[in-house]
Design a protein around this motif. Structure first.
Motif, PDB file in Angstrom:
ATOM      1  N   VAL A   1       0.875  -1.170   0.000  1.00 19.63           N
ATOM      2  CA  VAL A   1       0.000   0.000   0.000  1.00 19.63           C
ATOM      3  C   VAL A   1       0.910   1.217   0.000  1.00 19.63           C
ATOM      4  O   VAL A   1       1.725   1.388   0.910  1.00 19.63           O
ATOM      5  CB  VAL A   1      -0.898   0.017   1.260  1.00 19.63           C
ATOM      6  N   SER A   2       0.811   2.031  -1.040  1.00 19.39           N
ATOM      7  CA  SER A   2       1.648   3.225  -1.131  1.00 19.39           C
ATOM      8  C   SER A   2       0.767   4.448  -0.902  1.00 19.39           C
ATOM      9  O   SER A   2       0.007   4.852  -1.782  1.00 19.39           O
ATOM     10  CB  SER A   2       2.322   3.282  -2.505  1.00 19.39           C
ATOM     11  N   ASP A   3       0.857   5.000   0.308  1.00 20.38           N
ATOM     12  CA  ASP A   3       0.028   6.150   0.668  1.00 20.38           C
ATOM     13  C   ASP A   3       0.788   7.419   0.271  1.00 20.38           C
ATOM     14  O   ASP A   3       1.777   7.796   0.886  1.00 20.38           O
ATOM     15  CB  ASP A   3      -0.245   6.117   2.183  1.00 20.38           C
ATOM     16  N   GLU A   4       0.291   8.062  -0.801  1.00 20.32           N
ATOM     17  CA  GLU A   4       1.019   9.192  -1.397  1.00 20.32           C
ATOM     18  C   GLU A   4       0.276  10.505  -1.176  1.00 20.32           C
ATOM     19  O   GLU A   4       0.369  11.435  -1.979  1.00 20.32           O
ATOM     20  CB  GLU A   4       1.257   8.888  -2.883  1.00 20.32           C
ATOM     21  N   ILE A   5      -0.439  10.596  -0.057  1.00 16.06           N
ATOM     22  CA  ILE A   5      -1.299  11.769   0.154  1.00 16.06           C
ATOM     23  C   ILE A   5      -0.502  13.070   0.296  1.00 16.06           C
ATOM     24  O   ILE A   5      -1.031  14.146   0.050  1.00 16.06           O
ATOM     25  CB  ILE A   5      -2.260  11.543   1.347  1.00 16.06           C
ATOM     26  N   TYR A   6       0.786  12.980   0.665  1.00 12.99           N
ATOM     27  CA  TYR A   6       1.606  14.208   0.776  1.00 12.99           C
ATOM     28  C   TYR A   6       2.496  14.418  -0.439  1.00 12.99           C
ATOM     29  O   TYR A   6       3.430  15.211  -0.395  1.00 12.99           O
ATOM     30  CB  TYR A   6       2.456  14.152   2.060  1.00 12.99           C
ATOM     31  N   GLU A   7       2.199  13.708  -1.530  1.00 10.98           N
ATOM     32  CA  GLU A   7       3.073  13.710  -2.714  1.00 10.98           C
ATOM     33  C   GLU A   7       3.300  15.124  -3.264  1.00 10.98           C
ATOM     34  O   GLU A   7       4.387  15.437  -3.753  1.00 10.98           O
ATOM     35  CB  GLU A   7       2.414  12.762  -3.728  1.00 10.98           C
ATOM     36  N   ALA A   8       2.314  16.007  -3.156  1.00  9.29           N
ATOM     37  CA  ALA A   8       2.471  17.363  -3.716  1.00  9.29           C
ATOM     38  C   ALA A   8       3.264  18.272  -2.784  1.00  9.29           C
ATOM     39  O   ALA A   8       3.587  19.405  -3.151  1.00  9.29           O
ATOM     40  CB  ALA A   8       1.088  17.970  -3.983  1.00  9.29           C
ATOM     41  N   ILE A   9       3.576  17.794  -1.585  1.00 10.76           N
ATOM     42  CA  ILE A   9       4.234  18.678  -0.608  1.00 10.76           C
ATOM     43  C   ILE A   9       5.635  18.157  -0.333  1.00 10.76           C
ATOM     44  O   ILE A   9       5.874  17.410   0.618  1.00 10.76           O
ATOM     45  CB  ILE A   9       3.391  18.781   0.691  1.00 10.76           C
ATOM     46  N   THR A  10       6.567  18.502  -1.228  1.00  6.42           N
ATOM     47  CA  THR A  10       7.973  18.139  -1.031  1.00  6.42           C
ATOM     48  C   THR A  10       8.811  19.389  -1.253  1.00  6.42           C
ATOM     49  O   THR A  10       8.394  20.306  -1.961  1.00  6.42           O
ATOM     50  CB  THR A  10       8.437  17.044  -2.019  1.00  6.42           C
ATOM     51  N   TYR A  11       9.977  19.395  -0.637  1.00  5.96           N
ATOM     52  CA  TYR A  11      10.820  20.598  -0.666  1.00  5.96           C
ATOM     53  C   TYR A  11      12.139  20.288  -1.363  1.00  5.96           C
ATOM     54  O   TYR A  11      13.105  19.860  -0.722  1.00  5.96           O
ATOM     55  CB  TYR A  11      11.066  21.088   0.759  1.00  5.96           C
ATOM     56  N   GLY A  12      12.137  20.471  -2.691  1.00  7.75           N
ATOM     57  CA  GLY A  12      13.382  20.320  -3.443  1.00  7.75           C
ATOM     58  C   GLY A  12      13.805  18.881  -3.697  1.00  7.75           C
ATOM     59  O   GLY A  12      14.894  18.651  -4.196  1.00  7.75           O
ATOM     60  N   VAL A  13      12.985  17.926  -3.324  1.00  8.31           N
ATOM     61  CA  VAL A  13      13.293  16.534  -3.662  1.00  8.31           C
ATOM     62  C   VAL A  13      12.093  15.965  -4.423  1.00  8.31           C
ATOM     63  O   VAL A  13      10.981  16.456  -4.293  1.00  8.31           O
ATOM     64  CB  VAL A  13      13.549  15.649  -2.410  1.00  8.31           C
ATOM     65  N   GLU A  14      12.350  14.948  -5.218  1.00  6.83           N
ATOM     66  CA  GLU A  14      11.275  14.324  -6.001  1.00  6.83           C
ATOM     67  C   GLU A  14      10.726  13.121  -5.258  1.00  6.83           C
ATOM     68  O   GLU A  14      11.492  12.304  -4.745  1.00  6.83           O
ATOM     69  CB  GLU A  14      11.827  13.840  -7.344  1.00  6.83           C
ATOM     70  N   GLN A  15       9.426  13.018  -5.229  1.00  8.57           N
ATOM     71  CA  GLN A  15       8.807  11.821  -4.663  1.00  8.57           C
ATOM     72  C   GLN A  15       8.589  10.838  -5.805  1.00  8.57           C
ATOM     73  O   GLN A  15       8.161  11.242  -6.898  1.00  8.57           O
ATOM     74  CB  GLN A  15       7.473  12.207  -4.003  1.00  8.57           C
ATOM     75  N   THR A  16       8.908   9.583  -5.597  1.00  6.81           N
ATOM     76  CA  THR A  16       8.670   8.563  -6.625  1.00  6.81           C
ATOM     77  C   THR A  16       7.506   7.685  -6.198  1.00  6.81           C
ATOM     78  O   THR A  16       7.439   7.244  -5.050  1.00  6.81           O
ATOM     79  CB  THR A  16       9.932   7.686  -6.803  1.00  6.81           C
ATOM     80  N   SER A  17       6.596   7.428  -7.133  1.00  4.71           N
ATOM     81  CA  SER A  17       5.464   6.544  -6.831  1.00  4.71           C
ATOM     82  C   SER A  17       5.911   5.096  -6.965  1.00  4.71           C
ATOM     83  O   SER A  17       6.444   4.701  -8.009  1.00  4.71           O
ATOM     84  CB  SER A  17       4.316   6.819  -7.805  1.00  4.71           C
ATOM     85  N   LEU A  18       5.673   4.330  -5.915  1.00  3.67           N
ATOM     86  CA  LEU A  18       6.134   2.923  -5.909  1.00  3.67           C
ATOM     87  C   LEU A  18       5.590   2.115  -7.089  1.00  3.67           C
ATOM     88  O   LEU A  18       6.284   1.260  -7.640  1.00  3.67           O
ATOM     89  CB  LEU A  18       5.695   2.253  -4.612  1.00  3.67           C
ATOM     90  N   GLY A  19       4.367   2.425  -7.475  1.00  6.04           N
ATOM     91  CA  GLY A  19       3.735   1.666  -8.555  1.00  6.04           C
ATOM     92  C   GLY A  19       4.423   1.852  -9.900  1.00  6.04           C
ATOM     93  O   GLY A  19       4.128   1.128 -10.852  1.00  6.04           O
ATOM     94  N   THR A  20       5.333   2.830 -10.009  1.00  2.00           N
ATOM     95  CA  THR A  20       6.036   3.030 -11.287  1.00  2.00           C
ATOM     96  C   THR A  20       7.233   2.085 -11.419  1.00  2.00           C
ATOM     97  O   THR A  20       7.817   1.963 -12.488  1.00  2.00           O
ATOM     98  CB  THR A  20       6.570   4.477 -11.424  1.00  2.00           C
TER      99      THR A  20
END
Ligand code: PMP
Ligand code: GLU
Length: 397
Positions: free
Chosen positions: A202-221
């Motif tokens: 289960v990849s909970d990405e609810i804060y995906e839009a709130i990052t500071y200068g780093v990229e969030q990667t979605s596990l499903g990719t």
């Protein structure tokens, strides 16, 4: 008559985050000015164009039930948004829910049998444990706190925990409560374990839009993850829409078929006009999201600096709007007269902080990591500064 309550409910505690914010609200009702850094709720209004879309939807009569899994326009907008993160889903692989919490609840209920093993990465958001327990799971936990909340150094420990009888692993990046954004190498390690041991993630990405200068990667990719990942997301955090109650799950059609039964028999659907507002959130200008993100980043920087002035090193969060303050330290208020070690100590610190300094925070033990207090910096810089001053004056820093 004494009612006989179900074990699955009796074995969970109320949400600690919500309980403390209720306590703060009670104190405020008594006239106490509380700096509430407990609940994770953006202090910004919902963007005007989203509110307008909700209002227009009401005026247009969108007040009936919708198709159980969501209106086609919103499912299409979600699929396009996920595609922007590199995730390939179709509209048949989405369930729109009243909040991401409901999406998680349905996921746990659909996938976990009594006795199944669910693995959490600590610190873990309070509701994962409760939802796993309500499904009858046995929990296994891997501690990231000792590694500055990073996942990569804990991969060996995770490898010792995840085994063929593990059913579900929960990953939340950016993390509530640590703010950690897991590095690609760490996520690749998760992928290897999940594939080797045939585990659903289960990849909970609810804060995906709130990052500071780093990229969030979605596990499903990641290679091999598409058919074993359930992606959870929602509108509460990125669009300041906590009270609208809108979120979703995206996963294989087989999961949607099973979870969809729970969904239709419990909530029927998410509120109709709210779903229309959701379309506006996803398709409209993203300036408001960027503005909120910049405000959160400035607050994070301010907090980290202010704690440094007090000689406290806090792990710098790269995302979400939480910070873990180590409270397992010498300070005047905690001179050994209260608390003990670990759990009792952080509970005592948080209780003292709210009672004496009127600053509300959540004990780390609620997230599986005693020795910390979680601060939400979804509050104005003035309130945050006042909170730190109060904690310092009352001897809590
Ligand atoms: N996941 C995490 C990690 C959260 O912090 C929250 C906050 N409540 C949720 C899910 C659920 O959010 P909501 O139900 O408001 O969409
Ligand atoms: N997720 C937020 C928090 O952790 C909101 C409260 C909740 O849903 O538990 O504070």
């Amino acid at each position: 008559m004494t009612m006989d309550f179900a074990d699955r409910v009796e074995r969970v505690a109320p949400s600690a985050t919500l309980a403390i914010s209720d306590l703060a609200a009670d104190l405020e009702a008594e006239g106490v000015d509380v700096v509430d850094l407990s609940v994770g709720e953006p202090d910004f209004p919902t963007p005007a164009h989203v509110v307008e879309a909700g209002r227009d939807a009401l005026d247009a009569g969108h007040t009936t039930y919708t198709p159980s899994n969501g209106i086609p326009e919103l499912k299409t907008a979600i699929v396009e948004t996920l595609a922007g993160n590199g995730l390939e889903y179709t509209t048949d692989e989405i369930i729109v829910t009243p909040g991401a919490k409901q999406a998680l609840y349905e996921t746990f209920q659909a996938l976990v049998d009594p006795g199944d093993e669910v693995v959490l990465l600590d610190p873990a958001w309070v509701s994962y444990e409760a939802m796993a327990k309500m499904a009858g799971a046995d929990l296994a936990r891997v501690d990231l706190a000792r590694q500055d909340f990073r996942l990569e150094p804990a991969l060996d420990a995770l490898g010792e925990t995840v085994a063929d009888d593990t059913d579900l692993l929960v990953v939340n990046s950016p993390s509530n409560p640590s703010g950690a954004v897991f590095a690609d190498a760490a996520l690749a390690g998760v992928r290897d374990l999940a594939v080797d041991h045939d585990v659903t993630v289960v990849s909970d990405e609810i804060y995906e839009a709130i990052t500071y200068g780093v990229e969030q990667t979605s596990l499903g990719t990641l290679d091999g993850m598409a058919d074993r990942t359930v992606t959870i997301n929602g509108f509460s955090k990125a669009y300041a829409m906590t009270g609208w109650r809108l979120g979703y799950l995206a996963g294989p059609a087989s999961l949607v078929e099973q979870a969809g039964k729970l969904h239709s028999h419990s909530v029927s659907c998410a509120a109709n006009f709210v779903q229309h507002a959701g379309v506006a959130a996803l398709e409209g200008p993203d300036g408001p999201v960027a503005e909120m993100r910049e405000a959160f980043r400035a607050r994070r920087d301010m907090l980290v600096d202010r704690f440094a002035e007090h000689g406290i090193d806090v792990p710098v969060p790269d995302g979400a709007f939480y910070l873990m303050l180590p409270v397992d330290r010498d300070c005047d208020a905690m001179d050994g007269s209260r608390g003990g070690d670990g759990e009792a100590l952080d509970q005592a610190w948080c209780e003292g902080a709210i009672e004496e300094a009127h600053v509300a925070t959540v004990p780390g033990s609620a997230f599986g990591t005693p020795g910390y207090a979680r601060l939400s910096y979804a509050a104005s810089e003035e309130r945050l500064a006042a909170g730190i001053d109060r904690l310092a004056d009352a001897g809590y820093l």
